[in-house]
Design a protein around this motif. Structure first.
Motif, PDB file in Angstrom:
ATOM      1  N   LYS A  64       0.845  -1.287   0.093  1.00 28.01           N
ATOM      2  CA  LYS A  64       0.159   0.193  -0.008  1.00 28.01           C
ATOM      3  C   LYS A  64       0.822   1.328  -0.072  1.00 28.01           C
ATOM      4  CE  LYS A  64      -3.596  -2.381   2.849  1.00 28.01           C
ATOM      5  NZ  LYS A  64      -4.448  -2.280   3.813  1.00 28.01           N
ATOM      6  N   VAL A  65       0.434   2.215  -0.667  1.00 24.17           N
ATOM      7  CA  VAL A  65       0.985   3.499  -1.003  1.00 24.17           C
ATOM      8  C   VAL A  65      -0.156   4.552  -0.584  1.00 24.17           C
ATOM      9  CG1 VAL A  65       2.573   5.286  -2.151  1.00 24.17           C
ATOM     10  CG2 VAL A  65       2.909   2.625  -2.255  1.00 24.17           C
ATOM     11  N   SER A  66      -0.008   5.394   0.601  1.00 22.65           N
ATOM     12  CA  SER A  66      -0.979   6.361   0.545  1.00 22.65           C
ATOM     13  C   SER A  66      -0.301   7.632   1.209  1.00 22.65           C
ATOM     14  CB  SER A  66      -1.797   6.104   1.890  1.00 22.65           C
ATOM     15  OG  SER A  66      -0.987   5.757   3.139  1.00 22.65           O
ATOM     16  N   MET A  67      -0.313   8.503  -0.087  1.00 17.75           N
ATOM     17  CA  MET A  67       0.619   9.820   0.043  1.00 17.75           C
ATOM     18  C   MET A  67      -0.463  11.029   0.172  1.00 17.75           C
ATOM     19  SD  MET A  67       3.457   8.305   0.335  1.00 17.75           S
ATOM     20  CE  MET A  67       4.812   9.904   0.306  1.00 17.75           C
ATOM     21  N   HIS A  68      -0.177  11.839   1.001  1.00 21.34           N
ATOM     22  CA  HIS A  68      -1.305  13.187   1.188  1.00 21.34           C
ATOM     23  C   HIS A  68      -0.529  14.318   0.792  1.00 21.34           C
ATOM     24  CE1 HIS A  68      -4.453  11.011   3.792  1.00 21.34           C
ATOM     25  NE2 HIS A  68      -3.622  10.201   3.152  1.00 21.34           N
ATOM     26  N   SER A  69       0.182  14.372  -0.283  1.00 24.96           N
ATOM     27  CA  SER A  69       0.732  15.614  -0.719  1.00 24.96           C
ATOM     28  C   SER A  69       0.636  15.735  -2.309  1.00 24.96           C
ATOM     29  CB  SER A  69       2.298  15.658  -0.398  1.00 24.96           C
ATOM     30  OG  SER A  69       2.865  16.535  -1.078  1.00 24.96           O
ATOM     31  N   LYS A  70       0.395  16.825  -2.755  1.00 21.94           N
ATOM     32  CA  LYS A  70       0.103  16.783  -4.178  1.00 21.94           C
ATOM     33  C   LYS A  70       1.260  16.693  -4.934  1.00 21.94           C
ATOM     34  CE  LYS A  70       1.054  22.050  -4.514  1.00 21.94           C
ATOM     35  NZ  LYS A  70       0.146  23.359  -4.743  1.00 21.94           N
ATOM     36  N   VAL A  71       2.701  16.702  -4.485  1.00 24.45           N
ATOM     37  CA  VAL A  71       3.750  16.455  -5.211  1.00 24.45           C
ATOM     38  C   VAL A  71       4.316  14.928  -4.947  1.00 24.45           C
ATOM     39  CG1 VAL A  71       4.624  18.698  -5.067  1.00 24.45           C
ATOM     40  CG2 VAL A  71       5.317  17.375  -3.561  1.00 24.45           C
ATOM     41  N   ALA A  72       3.614  14.248  -3.953  1.00 27.21           N
ATOM     42  CA  ALA A  72       4.242  12.960  -3.659  1.00 27.21           C
ATOM     43  C   ALA A  72       3.293  12.047  -4.675  1.00 27.21           C
ATOM     44  CB  ALA A  72       3.696  12.593  -2.284  1.00 27.21           C
ATOM     45  N   GLY A  73       3.942  10.925  -4.958  1.00 28.84           N
ATOM     46  CA  GLY A  73       3.428   9.739  -5.746  1.00 28.84           C
ATOM     47  C   GLY A  73       4.821   9.149  -6.316  1.00 28.84           C
ATOM     48  N   LEU A  74       4.323   7.976  -6.949  1.00 27.46           N
ATOM     49  CA  LEU A  74       5.083   7.050  -7.632  1.00 27.46           C
ATOM     50  C   LEU A  74       5.314   7.409  -8.935  1.00 27.46           C
ATOM     51  CD1 LEU A  74       4.331   3.674  -5.759  1.00 27.46           C
ATOM     52  CD2 LEU A  74       5.776   5.448  -4.951  1.00 27.46           C
ATOM     53  N   LYS A  75       6.573   7.645  -9.439  1.00 32.41           N
ATOM     54  CA  LYS A  75       7.038   7.686 -10.960  1.00 32.41           C
ATOM     55  C   LYS A  75       7.177   6.541 -11.284  1.00 32.41           C
ATOM     56  CE  LYS A  75       8.325  12.509 -10.166  1.00 32.41           C
ATOM     57  NZ  LYS A  75       9.402  13.561 -10.533  1.00 32.41           N
ATOM     58  N   ASP A  76       7.680   6.593 -12.692  1.00 39.13           N
ATOM     59  CA  ASP A  76       7.835   5.218 -13.429  1.00 39.13           C
ATOM     60  C   ASP A  76       9.038   4.339 -12.793  1.00 39.13           C
ATOM     61  OD1 ASP A  76       9.788   7.193 -13.969  1.00 39.13           O
ATOM     62  OD2 ASP A  76       9.908   6.700 -16.419  1.00 39.13           O
ATOM     63  N   TYR A  77      10.292   5.209 -12.462  1.00 37.25           N
ATOM     64  CA  TYR A  77      11.243   4.384 -11.808  1.00 37.25           C
ATOM     65  C   TYR A  77      11.032   3.547 -10.539  1.00 37.25           C
ATOM     66  CZ  TYR A  77      12.395   8.134  -8.880  1.00 37.25           C
ATOM     67  OH  TYR A  77      12.398   9.501  -8.040  1.00 37.25           O
ATOM     68  N   ALA A  78      10.065   3.791  -9.869  1.00 37.11           N
ATOM     69  CA  ALA A  78       9.921   3.050  -8.553  1.00 37.11           C
ATOM     70  C   ALA A  78       9.272   1.574  -8.776  1.00 37.11           C
ATOM     71  CB  ALA A  78       8.463   3.796  -8.012  1.00 37.11           C
ATOM     72  N   GLY A 103       2.122  13.618 -30.608  1.00 33.82           N
ATOM     73  CA  GLY A 103       3.011  14.529 -29.927  1.00 33.82           C
ATOM     74  C   GLY A 103       2.478  14.898 -28.170  1.00 33.82           C
ATOM     75  N   ARG A 104       1.114  14.967 -28.110  1.00 31.93           N
ATOM     76  CA  ARG A 104       0.782  15.478 -26.849  1.00 31.93           C
ATOM     77  C   ARG A 104       0.588  14.416 -25.649  1.00 31.93           C
ATOM     78  NH1 ARG A 104      -3.140  18.365 -30.327  1.00 31.93           N
ATOM     79  NH2 ARG A 104      -2.732  20.391 -30.271  1.00 31.93           N
ATOM     80  N   SER A 105       0.425  13.057 -26.245  1.00 30.35           N
ATOM     81  CA  SER A 105       0.323  12.110 -25.150  1.00 30.35           C
ATOM     82  C   SER A 105       1.411  11.071 -25.215  1.00 30.35           C
ATOM     83  CB  SER A 105      -1.182  11.331 -25.647  1.00 30.35           C
ATOM     84  OG  SER A 105      -0.956  10.745 -26.775  1.00 30.35           O
ATOM     85  N   LYS A 106       2.309  11.437 -25.883  1.00 29.36           N
ATOM     86  CA  LYS A 106       3.581  10.336 -25.995  1.00 29.36           C
ATOM     87  C   LYS A 106       4.236  10.365 -24.720  1.00 29.36           C
ATOM     88  CE  LYS A 106       7.669   9.049 -28.433  1.00 29.36           C
ATOM     89  NZ  LYS A 106       8.427   9.579 -29.622  1.00 29.36           N
ATOM     90  N   LEU A 107       4.496  11.385 -23.798  1.00 30.50           N
ATOM     91  CA  LEU A 107       5.019  11.127 -22.972  1.00 30.50           C
ATOM     92  C   LEU A 107       4.364  10.533 -21.668  1.00 30.50           C
ATOM     93  CD1 LEU A 107       7.617  11.970 -21.252  1.00 30.50           C
ATOM     94  CD2 LEU A 107       6.436  14.184 -20.621  1.00 30.50           C
ATOM     95  N   ALA A 108       3.076  10.725 -21.670  1.00 31.18           N
ATOM     96  CA  ALA A 108       2.204  10.122 -20.724  1.00 31.18           C
ATOM     97  C   ALA A 108       2.194   8.608 -20.723  1.00 31.18           C
ATOM     98  CB  ALA A 108       0.647  10.826 -20.545  1.00 31.18           C
ATOM     99  N   ALA A 109       2.018   8.310 -22.169  1.00 25.12           N
ATOM    100  CA  ALA A 109       1.997   6.867 -22.170  1.00 25.12           C
ATOM    101  C   ALA A 109       3.174   6.163 -21.930  1.00 25.12           C
ATOM    102  CB  ALA A 109       1.584   6.806 -23.787  1.00 25.12           C
ATOM    103  N   MET A 110       4.334   6.798 -22.468  1.00 24.03           N
ATOM    104  CA  MET A 110       5.561   6.099 -22.106  1.00 24.03           C
ATOM    105  C   MET A 110       6.007   6.088 -20.554  1.00 24.03           C
ATOM    106  SD  MET A 110       7.947   7.476 -24.981  1.00 24.03           S
ATOM    107  CE  MET A 110       9.283   6.616 -24.710  1.00 24.03           C
ATOM    108  N   GLU A 111       5.691   6.818 -19.833  1.00 23.29           N
ATOM    109  CA  GLU A 111       5.879   7.084 -18.331  1.00 23.29           C
ATOM    110  C   GLU A 111       5.037   5.774 -17.797  1.00 23.29           C
ATOM    111  OE1 GLU A 111       4.981  10.614 -16.661  1.00 23.29           O
ATOM    112  OE2 GLU A 111       6.985  11.623 -17.178  1.00 23.29           O
TER     113      GLU A 111
END
Length: 527
Positions: free
Chosen positions: A218-232, A291-299
């Motif tokens: 479980k991951v429960s983070m209460h900050s708008k900058v907190a969260g798991l990125k791709d390398y996690a 071009g607009r969605s490539k980055l989001a899809a790859m992450e």
């Protein structure tokens, strides 16, 4: 006449108290605070023995620890204890970070020096690998470990200290006392968007090194900058460490594949979505690799590969990113999409590139929070889970188009009507809808949009639990009708906010526990 001395009644000392039945003894001590209960246990060995099982379950079944030397050394000491190590089943790793770039202004030079020293020690603990060794050694000595959690918030599940009493990470109080007044602000929420991802990757590596097999992550983070990125969600193998609880002579590399293969509950807070600074506006109908969605899809590919190795998940909870909520549409559309041929899988993997949600056929519970997508995307996602019985949507927005007949009000009615016509209308046992909203589909700007907040039955949320004589489908048939009928009186059911902080404010994540605990507090999770 002989004097007869009356026999004095036996004293009700601690030994007599310890001979009471366990049920009565628990009733006497259940309202005591932690300090009072510890004092009672010190009265006699017999009383301590009678209360030991209750004490261990109450205070050591679930513990949270900071990423500091003092706190992790305590975790290791608990893991080495013959009795407490058998009791500890839920280990939370607090993601409190010493925020060097915080706006907090030290009151004096001593506090300034203490804070920067603590921050440097925490960075050294993570960079040197000491934290990994502490965690791996502790996990290897916990035979009944069931849940591992990463959180930056306190727990409100202990009521012996009074209502709303918070149980923070072990060592947080003493750290704040050492740093001085106002220092707790430095450790509440991380300002580093990479901190939670690095901590999660370290925890998963420690579990792999220890041969631990928890059923729940479980991951429960209460900050708008907190969260798991791709390398996690890295799956690469690493060399094995020498640990006390792991059999010697095994020189093979370790990875997280065996952990993922046994997961039953998976709760994640994600951050890899297209950030609003990288584009001015979006069109959700763009091709997946435009071009607009490539980055989001790859992450999101790293998570897709991670989920492809989780065949037994029964409860999936995904909290998406708060600020660029409109861009979640890309992620939700591609959730479960096949992995491209060029994406590397770890050695020994038997996962299929074409099936990146092998648990979809038996997933029983799905929670989605802090997200936004079109009705078609949401319905298409739900169709992938034929065994779904529990559905929760929290701070969830649906997109609508101004140039069509759909309005901000009846777009949710359209979704609920579609549920009636789908198999979910019959098989759903519980449906929870809270903080629903709608946004325009095209030209959505991240900080200057108009958000429509939907009020259901005069409230910001509803939850319905189906019964034998009250199935879900009969309730769903009434809800869309009521919404459509009230649509002529929009002001009675909708509130319009120009500032999205009115809608997005508050906490970011769903509750970390089951429904019985979802209503504990809006300050903890608020789902």
């Amino acid at each position: 006449m002989a004097l007869v001395q009356a026999e004095s009644p036996p004293a009700l000392g601690p030994d007599r108290l310890s001979r009471l039945p366990a049920e009565l003894l628990l009733r006497i001590t259940r309202d005591l605070t932690t300090t009072e209960l510890c004092a009672v246990r010190l009265c006699s060995r017999a009383l301590e023995s009678s209360l030991r099982h209750f004490f261990l379950l109450e205070f050591f079944q679930h513990k949270q620890f900071m990423l500091t030397d003092f706190s992790l050394q305590t975790l290791l000491a608990i893991a080495r204890h013959p009795a407490i190590s058998q009791t500890l089943r839920h280990v939370s790793i607090g993601a409190e970070e010493f925020c060097v770039n915080s706006r907090f202004v030290p009151q004096n030079e001593d506090q300034d020096t203490s804070f920067f020293t603590a921050a440097a020690q925490q960075q050294a603990l993570l960079a040197s690998g000491r934290a990994l060794h502490f965690l791996a050694a502790a996990f290897s000595l916990l035979p009944n470990l069931e849940t591992v959690q990463l959180s930056n918030t306190p727990s409100y599940t202990q009521f012996c200290e009074g209502p709303r009493a918070a149980w923070h990470s072990y060592g947080l109080r003493s750290t704040c006392e050492q740093l001085g007044k106002g220092a707790h602000r430095l450790l509440k929420k991380s300002t580093d968007p990479d901190f939670s991802s690095r901590a999660f990757a370290m925890v998963m590596t420690a579990l792999a090194q220890s041969d631990a097999r928890p059923a729940n992550i479980k991951v429960s983070m209460h900050s708008k900058v907190a969260g798991l990125k791709d390398y996690a969600f890295d799956l690469a193998p690493v060399p094995r460490l020498s640990l006390p609880g792991v059999s010697a002579g095994n020189d093979t590399d370790v990875d997280t594949l065996a952990i993922l293969a046994g997961l039953r509950q998976l709760h994640l807070k994600l951050q890899f979505v297209l950030h609003p600074h990288r584009t001015r506006h979006i069109v959700p109908d763009d091709p997946p690799f435009s071009g607009r969605s490539k980055l989001a899809a790859m992450e999101s590919l790293a998570l897709h590969a991670w989920l492809a190795h989780c065949p037994k998940v029964e409860w999936l909870r995904l909290n998406l990113h708060k600020e660029p909520r409109h861009y979640n549409d890309f992620f939700l559309r591609r959730l479960g999409s096949p992995l491209p041929a060029y994406y590397p899988l770890p050695p020994g993997s038997i996962a299929s590139r074409d099936i990146t949600m092998p648990f979809a056929s038996h997933l029983r519970r799905l929670d989605l929070g802090i997200a936004c997508c079109s009705v078609d995307v949401l319905l298409d996602l739900l169709d992938r889970f034929p065994a779904l019985e529990y559905l929760s949507l929290y701070r969830f927005s649906l997109m609508f188009e101004k140039d069509k007949a759909e309005t901000a009000h009846n777009i949710w009615s359209k979704f609920l009507r579609a549920l009636v016509e789908s198999p979910l209308g019959v098989q759903l046992k519980e449906l929870s809808l809270r903080r629903l909203g709608t946004v325009t589909r095209y030209f959505v700007y991240p900080y200057s949009k108009k958000t429509h907040t939907l009020k259901l039955n005069g409230s910001d949320g509803i939850k319905y639990t189906a019964e034998l004589d009250k199935p879900m489908i009969s309730w769903l048939r009434k809800i869309p009708f009521e919404l459509i009928q009230k649509g002529s009186s929009v002001d009675a059911d909708l509130e319009f906010f120009e500032d999205n902080s009115n809608y997005l404010g508050g906490n970011d994540t769903l509750s970390e526990h089951g429904d019985s605990e979802l209503e504990e507090s809006d300050t903890e999770d608020g789902f």
